[in-house]
Design a protein around this motif. Structure first.
Motif, mmCIF file in Angstrom:
data_model
loop_
_atom_site.group_PDB
_atom_site.id
_atom_site.type_symbol
_atom_site.label_atom_id
_atom_site.label_comp_id
_atom_site.label_asym_id
_atom_site.label_seq_id
_atom_site.Cartn_x
_atom_site.Cartn_y
_atom_site.Cartn_z
ATOM 1 N N ASN A 178 27.118 -77.869 -39.147
ATOM 2 C CA ASN A 178 26.740 -78.873 -38.158
ATOM 3 C C ASN A 178 26.917 -80.297 -38.643
ATOM 4 O O ASN A 178 26.906 -81.214 -37.842
ATOM 5 N N VAL A 179 27.005 -80.515 -39.931
ATOM 6 C CA VAL A 179 26.993 -81.881 -40.425
ATOM 7 C C VAL A 179 28.372 -82.286 -40.920
ATOM 8 O O VAL A 179 28.885 -81.789 -41.888
ATOM 9 N N GLY A 180 28.988 -83.222 -40.214
ATOM 10 C CA GLY A 180 30.334 -83.698 -40.554
ATOM 11 C C GLY A 180 30.277 -84.922 -41.427
ATOM 12 O O GLY A 180 29.216 -85.448 -41.721
ATOM 13 N N THR A 181 31.465 -85.427 -41.822
ATOM 14 C CA THR A 181 31.492 -86.596 -42.709
ATOM 15 C C THR A 181 32.664 -87.524 -42.385
ATOM 16 O O THR A 181 33.402 -87.925 -43.266
ATOM 17 N N ASP A 182 32.830 -87.889 -41.133
ATOM 18 C CA ASP A 182 33.990 -88.698 -40.787
ATOM 19 C C ASP A 182 33.781 -90.196 -40.979
ATOM 20 O O ASP A 182 34.656 -90.894 -41.448
ATOM 21 N N LEU A 233 26.098 -88.786 -34.244
ATOM 22 C CA LEU A 233 25.344 -88.739 -35.504
ATOM 23 C C LEU A 233 25.988 -87.799 -36.511
ATOM 24 O O LEU A 233 25.935 -88.043 -37.709
ATOM 25 N N GLU A 234 26.609 -86.714 -36.018
ATOM 26 C CA GLU A 234 27.204 -85.763 -36.953
ATOM 27 C C GLU A 234 28.412 -86.344 -37.689
ATOM 28 O O GLU A 234 28.836 -85.792 -38.694
ATOM 29 N N ASN A 235 28.944 -87.474 -37.204
ATOM 30 C CA ASN A 235 30.099 -88.101 -37.861
ATOM 31 C C ASN A 235 29.709 -89.212 -38.828
ATOM 32 O O ASN A 235 30.566 -89.846 -39.421
ATOM 33 N N ILE A 236 28.425 -89.464 -38.971
ATOM 34 C CA ILE A 236 27.955 -90.540 -39.848
ATOM 35 C C ILE A 236 27.590 -89.942 -41.204
ATOM 36 O O ILE A 236 27.005 -88.861 -41.283
ATOM 37 N N ALA A 237 27.938 -90.668 -42.263
ATOM 38 C CA ALA A 237 27.589 -90.235 -43.621
ATOM 39 C C ALA A 237 27.021 -91.430 -44.378
ATOM 40 O O ALA A 237 27.266 -92.584 -44.030
ATOM 41 N N ILE A 238 26.258 -91.130 -45.409
ATOM 42 C CA ILE A 238 25.643 -92.160 -46.248
ATOM 43 C C ILE A 238 26.350 -92.161 -47.604
ATOM 44 O O ILE A 238 26.570 -91.105 -48.197
ATOM 45 N N PHE A 239 26.670 -93.354 -48.084
ATOM 46 C CA PHE A 239 27.336 -93.485 -49.380
ATOM 47 C C PHE A 239 26.399 -93.096 -50.520
ATOM 48 O O PHE A 239 25.251 -93.504 -50.560
ATOM 49 N N THR A 240 26.922 -92.308 -51.460
ATOM 50 C CA THR A 240 26.236 -92.086 -52.730
ATOM 51 C C THR A 240 27.248 -92.410 -53.816
ATOM 52 O O THR A 240 28.416 -92.680 -53.521
ATOM 53 N N TYR A 241 26.817 -92.356 -55.061
ATOM 54 C CA TYR A 241 27.736 -92.671 -56.154
ATOM 55 C C TYR A 241 28.774 -91.571 -56.355
ATOM 56 O O TYR A 241 29.865 -91.835 -56.844
ATOM 57 N N GLU A 242 28.459 -90.330 -55.957
ATOM 58 C CA GLU A 242 29.418 -89.237 -56.092
ATOM 59 C C GLU A 242 30.228 -89.031 -54.807
ATOM 60 O O GLU A 242 31.433 -89.148 -54.799
ATOM 61 N N ASP A 243 29.540 -88.675 -53.740
ATOM 62 C CA ASP A 243 30.169 -88.303 -52.474
ATOM 63 C C ASP A 243 29.496 -89.039 -51.332
ATOM 64 O O ASP A 243 28.482 -89.688 -51.522
ATOM 65 N N ASP A 244 30.046 -88.870 -50.136
ATOM 66 C CA ASP A 244 29.364 -89.331 -48.938
ATOM 67 C C ASP A 244 28.566 -88.148 -48.408
ATOM 68 O O ASP A 244 29.102 -87.063 -48.234
ATOM 69 N N ILE A 245 27.275 -88.360 -48.173
ATOM 70 C CA ILE A 245 26.390 -87.287 -47.723
ATOM 71 C C ILE A 245 26.229 -87.386 -46.209
ATOM 72 O O ILE A 245 25.873 -88.438 -45.688
ATOM 73 N N PRO A 246 26.502 -86.292 -45.487
ATOM 74 C CA PRO A 246 26.354 -86.309 -44.026
ATOM 75 C C PRO A 246 24.919 -86.663 -43.614
ATOM 76 O O PRO A 246 23.958 -86.268 -44.271
ATOM 77 N N LEU A 247 24.803 -87.395 -42.520
ATOM 78 C CA LEU A 247 23.495 -87.820 -42.031
ATOM 79 C C LEU A 247 22.584 -86.631 -41.748
ATOM 80 O O LEU A 247 21.381 -86.689 -42.019
ATOM 81 N N GLY A 248 23.146 -85.539 -41.250
ATOM 82 C CA GLY A 248 22.352 -84.347 -40.995
ATOM 83 C C GLY A 248 21.673 -83.827 -42.247
ATOM 84 O O GLY A 248 20.532 -83.364 -42.211
ATOM 85 N N GLU A 249 22.366 -83.926 -43.373
ATOM 86 C CA GLU A 249 21.791 -83.475 -44.650
ATOM 87 C C GLU A 249 20.651 -84.397 -45.081
ATOM 88 O O GLU A 249 19.625 -83.944 -45.598
ATOM 89 N N VAL A 250 20.815 -85.697 -44.832
ATOM 90 C CA VAL A 250 19.746 -86.652 -45.140
ATOM 91 C C VAL A 250 18.526 -86.345 -44.272
ATOM 92 O O VAL A 250 17.398 -86.336 -44.759
#
Length: 140
Positions: free
Chosen positions: A133-137, A48-65
């Motif tokens: 703790n929150v990655g963005t791979d 889960l720490e390697n998953i990110a969500i697309f935004t218009y600016e950056d990819d936001i790590p799932l942990g942040e969501v």
């Protein structure tokens, strides 16, 4: 329970916590029913720490969501992942303004909310999620 040890396994419902490693894979425990099982190299696994969500600016790590949802819901369960697509997208827009609506599908939102609710039921401490703790791979 560490966020860095929580995985999703393709073809298997829910989330799993990595308990130990073996020569052939890992031993995991289901966060839904607590059952232990081996996961081998033939399974498709996502940390889960390697998953990110697309935004218009950056990819936001799932942990942040997850932290955003936890702050909105006071660490309680969010809406059901079985709600209508309109309710889900409106809710997701509240917790992650500016998410890329063309690249983040309703099925992705359902999965994020379902995973969040599983973590709540497993008494996960969302305050333990910090920037380290929150990655963005990977992207969702």
């Amino acid at each position: 329970m560490e966020f860095s040890k929580i995985i999703a396994v393709s073809g298997k419902p829910g989330l799993y916590e990595i308990l130990s490693q073996t020569k052939a894979g890992v031993i995991v425990k289901s966060l839904i029913d607590g059952k232990r099982m081996p996961i081998t190299a033939t399974h498709n696994v996502s940390l889960l720490e390697n998953i990110a969500i697309f935004t218009y600016e950056d990819d936001i790590p799932l942990g942040e969501v997850f932290k955003n949802i936890a702050n909105k819901e006071a660490n309680k369960e969010a809406i059901s992942h079985k709600e209508s697509a309109n309710k889900l997208t409106a809710y997701f827009a509240e917790v992650l303004p500016g998410y890329d609506e063309e690249r983040v599908y309703t099925s992705n939102i359902k999965k994020v909310i379902q995973w969040y609710n599983i973590l709540v039921k497993a008494d996960f401490d969302f305050s333990s999620l910090n920037e380290e703790n929150v990655g963005t791979d990977e992207e969702e």
